[in-house]
Design a protein around this motif. Structure first.
Motif, mmCIF file in Angstrom:
data_model
loop_
_atom_site.group_PDB
_atom_site.id
_atom_site.type_symbol
_atom_site.label_atom_id
_atom_site.label_comp_id
_atom_site.label_asym_id
_atom_site.label_seq_id
_atom_site.Cartn_x
_atom_site.Cartn_y
_atom_site.Cartn_z
ATOM 1 N N ALA A 166 1.001 -1.192 -0.088
ATOM 2 C CA ALA A 166 0.174 -0.018 0.034
ATOM 3 C C ALA A 166 0.961 1.446 0.066
ATOM 4 O O ALA A 166 0.231 2.346 -0.205
ATOM 5 C CB ALA A 166 -0.859 -0.136 1.429
ATOM 6 N N GLY A 167 1.932 1.121 0.452
ATOM 7 C CA GLY A 167 2.853 2.258 0.516
ATOM 8 C C GLY A 167 4.569 2.060 0.685
ATOM 9 O O GLY A 167 4.762 0.725 1.013
ATOM 10 N N VAL A 168 5.287 2.924 0.210
ATOM 11 C CA VAL A 168 6.727 2.710 0.407
ATOM 12 C C VAL A 168 7.344 4.298 0.909
ATOM 13 O O VAL A 168 7.049 5.051 0.086
ATOM 14 C CB VAL A 168 7.450 2.209 -0.870
ATOM 15 C CG1 VAL A 168 8.988 2.117 -0.648
ATOM 16 C CG2 VAL A 168 6.922 0.671 -1.426
ATOM 17 N N ASN A 169 7.919 4.164 2.010
ATOM 18 C CA ASN A 169 8.640 5.332 2.595
ATOM 19 C C ASN A 169 10.016 5.307 2.219
ATOM 20 O O ASN A 169 10.706 4.228 2.691
ATOM 21 C CB ASN A 169 8.164 5.770 3.922
ATOM 22 C CG ASN A 169 6.962 5.911 3.976
ATOM 23 O OD1 ASN A 169 6.119 6.634 3.047
ATOM 24 N ND2 ASN A 169 6.423 6.106 5.196
ATOM 25 N N ILE A 170 10.828 5.909 1.504
ATOM 26 C CA ILE A 170 12.154 6.126 1.683
ATOM 27 C C ILE A 170 12.556 7.109 2.521
ATOM 28 O O ILE A 170 12.695 8.456 2.208
ATOM 29 C CB ILE A 170 12.813 6.510 0.173
ATOM 30 C CG1 ILE A 170 12.085 5.351 -1.032
ATOM 31 C CG2 ILE A 170 14.024 6.449 -0.149
ATOM 32 C CD1 ILE A 170 12.081 5.916 -2.487
ATOM 33 N N VAL A 171 13.130 6.789 3.841
ATOM 34 C CA VAL A 171 13.485 7.886 4.721
ATOM 35 C C VAL A 171 14.873 8.119 4.472
ATOM 36 O O VAL A 171 15.833 7.258 4.498
ATOM 37 C CB VAL A 171 13.363 7.134 6.109
ATOM 38 C CG1 VAL A 171 13.596 8.317 7.221
ATOM 39 C CG2 VAL A 171 11.893 6.702 6.148
ATOM 40 N N LEU A 172 15.386 9.349 4.363
ATOM 41 C CA LEU A 172 16.686 9.766 3.934
ATOM 42 C C LEU A 172 17.421 9.943 5.369
ATOM 43 O O LEU A 172 16.801 9.967 6.146
ATOM 44 C CB LEU A 172 16.423 11.240 3.283
ATOM 45 C CG LEU A 172 15.465 11.444 1.813
ATOM 46 C CD1 LEU A 172 15.597 12.737 1.408
ATOM 47 C CD2 LEU A 172 15.976 10.218 0.831
ATOM 48 N N ALA A 173 18.782 9.990 4.884
ATOM 49 C CA ALA A 173 19.779 9.957 6.188
ATOM 50 C C ALA A 173 19.618 11.389 6.813
ATOM 51 O O ALA A 173 19.303 12.137 6.251
ATOM 52 C CB ALA A 173 21.244 9.671 5.614
ATOM 53 N N GLU A 174 19.967 11.348 8.125
ATOM 54 C CA GLU A 174 20.138 12.542 9.206
ATOM 55 C C GLU A 174 18.914 13.473 8.837
ATOM 56 O O GLU A 174 18.879 14.607 8.795
ATOM 57 C CB GLU A 174 21.296 13.311 8.547
ATOM 58 C CG GLU A 174 22.427 12.412 8.387
ATOM 59 C CD GLU A 174 23.848 13.157 8.154
ATOM 60 O OE1 GLU A 174 23.667 14.292 7.665
ATOM 61 O OE2 GLU A 174 24.979 12.733 8.294
ATOM 62 N N ASN A 175 17.657 12.711 8.973
ATOM 63 C CA ASN A 175 16.494 13.444 8.959
ATOM 64 C C ASN A 175 16.367 14.473 7.883
ATOM 65 O O ASN A 175 15.800 15.387 8.025
ATOM 66 C CB ASN A 175 16.252 14.219 10.096
ATOM 67 C CG ASN A 175 16.272 13.306 11.521
ATOM 68 O OD1 ASN A 175 15.726 12.251 11.444
ATOM 69 N ND2 ASN A 175 17.017 13.596 12.612
ATOM 70 N N ALA A 176 16.661 13.980 6.680
ATOM 71 C CA ALA A 176 16.828 15.123 5.649
ATOM 72 C C ALA A 176 15.324 14.857 4.759
ATOM 73 O O ALA A 176 15.225 15.735 3.745
ATOM 74 C CB ALA A 176 17.665 14.814 4.435
ATOM 75 N N GLY A 177 14.350 14.359 5.299
ATOM 76 C CA GLY A 177 13.036 14.003 4.836
ATOM 77 C C GLY A 177 12.750 12.838 4.235
ATOM 78 O O GLY A 177 13.500 11.831 4.585
ATOM 79 N N THR A 178 11.491 12.384 3.774
ATOM 80 C CA THR A 178 11.040 11.211 3.411
ATOM 81 C C THR A 178 10.241 11.520 2.120
ATOM 82 O O THR A 178 9.487 12.297 1.969
ATOM 83 C CB THR A 178 9.968 10.725 4.413
ATOM 84 O OG1 THR A 178 10.736 10.525 5.596
ATOM 85 C CG2 THR A 178 9.476 9.463 4.115
#
Length: 309
Positions: free
Chosen positions: A49-61
């Motif tokens: 239902a969904g895919v999140n690509i969480v970037l390093a060092e809290n740079a966004g998703t």
């Protein structure tokens, strides 16, 4: 055993050593063998239902989400073929290419806590994760690690490349596709200047005069694939006032949509970005803005027909 056979054996052994050395020096664990156990395995059996690509060092998703209207990326329409390519592989990832076992290597390989990771959400509400590290510049592929497991593997195949796209990389570049065989009229405006191209039984007319055939063919050639050169930022899109458009482009075909006997096939509103040297645009009945290169706009609004103000 003759000299030729010894030479062949030496070459084979040399190749084997070269292939083994990268693993040997990358893996600085505490001894033992290079047994990979079950290897890296990331399998999702349920519908995704969904895919999140969480970037390093809290740079966004980067959030890919299935909706009733189709897939979106951070709320924007996503490119469905790219989504299908990802779904074909994301639920069945595996690797036995061990790279390292010691946690001290995680940061250099990009798979440390706080680094980039991928979250896959199923229709049943389950969330599964894995760390997606740096690209292996020597052997290809990407370094991956499962949460709670110190072992790092190299993942080959296209998945790592797909998951390296930023938000704009998931958005469709194709803005419109018009069948030129049915086009009968084109209205163009640039500033206060306007021009009309009409197809008659004797060919194309610019106003009442015969149009430059090469110019018309250049314009028609772009209509089957009007493509964005990029996308404005959220702030740029919010500031774009298309009620004050610097230009517009409308394409009509024959039809019974209105009393004129024509049907609107495409309408684009254009705002010139002089600082960047391109244009911010939006399909008239659309909600999302995109960028068009100056070259594309010059083909849609030829200067010989619509001079630059």
């Amino acid at each position: 055993m003759n000299a030729k056979q010894l030479k062949v054996i030496a070459v084979v052994l040399g190749v084997a050593v070269l292939l083994y050395l990268p693993r040997l020096f990358r893996d600085s664990g505490e001894g033992g063998t290079l047994d990979v156990g079950d290897g890296f395995s990331f399998v999702v059996a349920d519908s995704i239902a969904g895919v999140n690509i969480v970037l390093a060092e809290n740079a966004g998703t980067v959030r890919l989400e299935r909706t009733d209207a189709g897939w979106t990326v951070d709320g924007y329409v996503a490119d469905e073929p790219k989504i299908r390519d990802l779904l074909d592989v994301i639920g069945q990832l595996s690797s036995s290419e061990l790279v390292a076992r010691n946690p001290s290597n995680h940061a250099s390989l990009g798979v440390a806590e706080g680094g980039r990771h991928v979250e896959v959400r199923t229709a049943g509400g389950e969330v599964r994760r894995f760390h997606l590290g740096s690209r292996d510049t020597r052997s290809g592929g990407y370094f991956v690690r499962l949460p709670g497991d110190d072992v790092v593997y190299r993942l080959d195949g296209p998945a790592g490349g797909y998951l390296n796209r930023d938000r704009d990389g998931w958005r469709p570049r194709l803005i419109a596709s018009v069948d030129t065989a049915g086009v009968r009229e084109v209205l163009m405006r640039r500033g206060e200047r306007e021009a009309v191209l009409r197809r008659s039984d004797d060919g194309w007319l610019a106003g009442d005069a015969p149009a430059d055939s090469a110019l018309v063919q250049r314009l028609l050639a772009i209509l089957p694939s009007v493509s964005a050169s990029g996308f404005p930022t959220e702030e740029e899109e919010a500031a774009a006032d298309f009620a004050l458009a610097d230009g517009s482009f409308e394409v009509f075909s024959e039809g019974s949509a209105d009393v004129t006997g024509r049907r609107l096939e495409l309408a684009i509103l254009l705002l010139e970005d002089e600082e960047r040297g391109d244009w911010v645009a939006r399909v008239a009945d659309g909600t999302e803005a995109f960028r068009l290169s100056s070259l594309t706009v010059d083909r849609l609004l030829p200067e010989t027909l619509v001079p630059v103000p």
